[in-house]
Design a protein around this motif. Structure first.
Motif, PDB file in Angstrom:
ATOM      1  N   ARG A 141       0.855  -1.189   0.000  1.00 44.62           N
ATOM      2  CA  ARG A 141       0.000   0.000   0.000  1.00 44.62           C
ATOM      3  C   ARG A 141       0.887   1.234   0.000  1.00 44.62           C
ATOM      4  NH1 ARG A 141      -4.437  -1.605   4.696  1.00 44.62           N
ATOM      5  NH2 ARG A 141      -5.002  -3.660   3.844  1.00 44.62           N
TER       6      ARG A 141
ATOM      7  N   ARG B 197      -2.831  10.420  10.162  1.00 50.50           N
ATOM      8  CA  ARG B 197      -3.764   9.306  10.395  1.00 50.50           C
ATOM      9  C   ARG B 197      -3.525   8.173   9.393  1.00 50.50           C
ATOM     10  NH1 ARG B 197      -7.433  13.553  11.409  1.00 50.50           N
ATOM     11  NH2 ARG B 197      -8.215  13.468   9.265  1.00 50.50           N
ATOM     12  N   GLU B 198      -3.312   8.553   8.125  1.00 48.06           N
ATOM     13  CA  GLU B 198      -3.043   7.540   7.108  1.00 48.06           C
ATOM     14  C   GLU B 198      -1.796   6.736   7.446  1.00 48.06           C
ATOM     15  OE1 GLU B 198      -3.832   8.055   2.673  1.00 48.06           O
ATOM     16  OE2 GLU B 198      -3.539  10.134   3.319  1.00 48.06           O
ATOM     17  N   CYS B 199      -0.753   7.442   7.861  1.00 49.28           N
ATOM     18  CA  CYS B 199       0.514   6.774   8.172  1.00 49.28           C
ATOM     19  C   CYS B 199       0.371   5.860   9.382  1.00 49.28           C
ATOM     20  CB  CYS B 199       1.609   7.808   8.401  1.00 49.28           C
ATOM     21  SG  CYS B 199       2.090   8.723   6.908  1.00 49.28           S
ATOM     22  N   ILE B 200      -0.365   6.291  10.363  1.00 52.25           N
ATOM     23  CA  ILE B 200      -0.582   5.464  11.556  1.00 52.25           C
ATOM     24  C   ILE B 200      -1.335   4.195  11.191  1.00 52.25           C
ATOM     25  CG2 ILE B 200      -1.844   5.336  13.741  1.00 52.25           C
ATOM     26  CD1 ILE B 200      -1.079   8.288  14.198  1.00 52.25           C
ATOM     27  N   GLU B 201      -2.402   4.332  10.395  1.00 49.17           N
ATOM     28  CA  GLU B 201      -3.169   3.155   9.972  1.00 49.17           C
ATOM     29  C   GLU B 201      -2.287   2.191   9.183  1.00 49.17           C
ATOM     30  OE1 GLU B 201      -6.283   2.185  10.797  1.00 49.17           O
ATOM     31  OE2 GLU B 201      -6.026   3.839  12.219  1.00 49.17           O
ATOM     32  N   LEU B 202      -1.401   2.746   8.366  1.00 53.30           N
ATOM     33  CA  LEU B 202      -0.487   1.914   7.587  1.00 53.30           C
ATOM     34  C   LEU B 202       0.468   1.175   8.513  1.00 53.30           C
ATOM     35  CD1 LEU B 202      -0.358   1.662   4.479  1.00 53.30           C
ATOM     36  CD2 LEU B 202       1.574   3.230   4.517  1.00 53.30           C
TER      37      LEU B 202
ATOM     38  N   LYS C 235       0.202   0.275  11.569  1.00 49.66           N
ATOM     39  CA  LYS C 235      -0.396  -0.739  12.432  1.00 49.66           C
ATOM     40  C   LYS C 235      -0.314  -2.133  11.814  1.00 49.66           C
ATOM     41  CE  LYS C 235      -3.819   2.197  14.786  1.00 49.66           C
ATOM     42  NZ  LYS C 235      -5.269   2.504  14.909  1.00 49.66           N
TER      43      LYS C 235
ATOM     44  N   TYR D 215       4.854   0.845  16.714  1.00 48.29           N
ATOM     45  CA  TYR D 215       4.111  -0.284  16.159  1.00 48.29           C
ATOM     46  C   TYR D 215       4.996  -1.459  15.754  1.00 48.29           C
ATOM     47  CZ  TYR D 215       0.346   3.117  16.095  1.00 48.29           C
ATOM     48  OH  TYR D 215      -0.578   4.069  16.465  1.00 48.29           O
TER      49      TYR D 215
END
Length: 339
Positions: free
Chosen positions: A26, A42-47, A49, A77
């Motif tokens: 991704r 937020r996008e980077c954090i979700e990635l 995880k 993470y």
């Protein structure tokens, strides 16, 4: 957009997709992140995880933001952090920047384009640096496909973004000066590439003062068609005045098309241009030395004899070679100490 950073970023993404499977890769587009920093975070954090490895490819300004961010995400993470560097400027850029240096030393791997940059970083205490070339997804021509110019005017090409640091003025001056001294149109220069806005007025004036029989602007050629566009030229001119060059994509384009380069001696040039075999070089920023190369009566014969060596060199930067390299990187989980 198709500058060197964007082309390399797309290529690295495709290499990872081909090695790991498309569904396992991704990406987050960071262009214009200043307009929506919290959404990007937020996008980077979700990635992070779910990711095993985060790979970044920022330029000068972005590295100051994204290096600390990836170190934070790595520590929070448990994912790996990898920096694929575009160009050859990193070692000089971070000198004296202790906070940025500390963050980059925390990365699992820093992938640089040349041994020169690797050695400079090692001198600064880095132990996580690997040399990974600037690979390009281009069709490699066969020897039987090479078109060979046979007479004057000998065709030369520029194939890059068009702005001052690329040395455009130097090569235009050298071609016109050589033709003037020889008393005939011995060389013709074709210029391909996107003209940057800050250079456009100057470039338009430069082209306005040239006879089209000597120098012509050919517009923007699709990056994926570079080998077919360059096939048939005597040489690629690469008169760069930018000391931050690493493995310039335009030189890779030339080799894949089987044409040698006439290049200035940017800091890492010797790792890419073998003098007399894949090109001819001259002192950095010395346009008079460039002119001397053009005035050598043996030049066309010299360059034509280099074509097969250039094709061979092109394999070092091919997509297929990149696949093998990235397969090894993934298998080692981007552990710089296992390479």
């Amino acid at each position: 957009m198709a500058d060197g950073q964007i082309v390399k970023t797309r290529t690295v993404r495709e290499l990872l997709r081909d090695v790991c499977g498309n569904e396992n890769v991704r990406f987050v587009d960071t262009r214009g992140w200043q307009k929506h920093p919290f959404a990007l975070l937020r996008e980077c954090i979700e990635l992070a995880k779910f990711a095993d490895v985060l790979v970044m490819l920022p330029a000068h300004n972005g590295v100051k933001v994204f290096a600390p961010l990836l170190v934070f995400l790595r520590n929070r993470y448990g994912c790996k952090a990898v920096y694929s560097v575009v160009g050859g400027w990193l070692a000089e850029f971070i000198a004296g920047q202790s906070f940025l240096t500390k963050n980059l030393k925390s990365f699992d791997a820093i992938l640089v384009e040349s041994d020169r940059v690797k050695d400079l970083l090692i001198e600064q205490g880095f132990d996580n640096v690997l040399v990974v070339y600037n690979y390009k997804r281009l069709p490699l021509l066969e020897s039987s496909e090479l078109e060979r110019p046979s007479s004057e005017p000998w065709p030369l090409a520029i194939f890059s973004r068009i702005y001052e640091d690329k040395g455009i003025d130097d090569v235009v001056w050298a071609v016109r000066e050589a033709n003037g001294r020889l008393g005939r149109i011995a060389f013709k220069l074709d210029i391909y590439g996107n003209v940057l806005p800050e250079y456009k007025e100057h470039f338009d004036a430069l082209m306005g003062g040239c006879d089209i029989s000597e120098v012509a602007y050919k517009g923007v050629a699709p990056a994926g068609e570079s080998t077919s566009v360059l096939n048939g030229y005597l040489a690629l001119a690469f008169p760069t005045r930018c000391p931050g060059e690493g493995v310039p994509g335009t030189v890779v384009d030339a080799y894949c098309a089987g044409i040698p380069v006439i290049a200035s001696q940017w800091p890492s040039y010797a790792e890419m241009v073998k003098e007399g075999e894949t090109g001819l070089t001259y002192e950095f920023c010395n346009r008079e030395a460039l002119l001397d190369i053009l005035l050598n009566p043996r030049l066309p014969k010299q360059l034509l004899e280099m074509k097969k060596s250039c094709l061979h060199k092109g394999h070092d930067y091919s997509y297929e070679t990149g696949l093998r390299t990235f397969k090894l990187l993934v298998e080692s989980n981007f552990d710089a100490h296992k390479q």
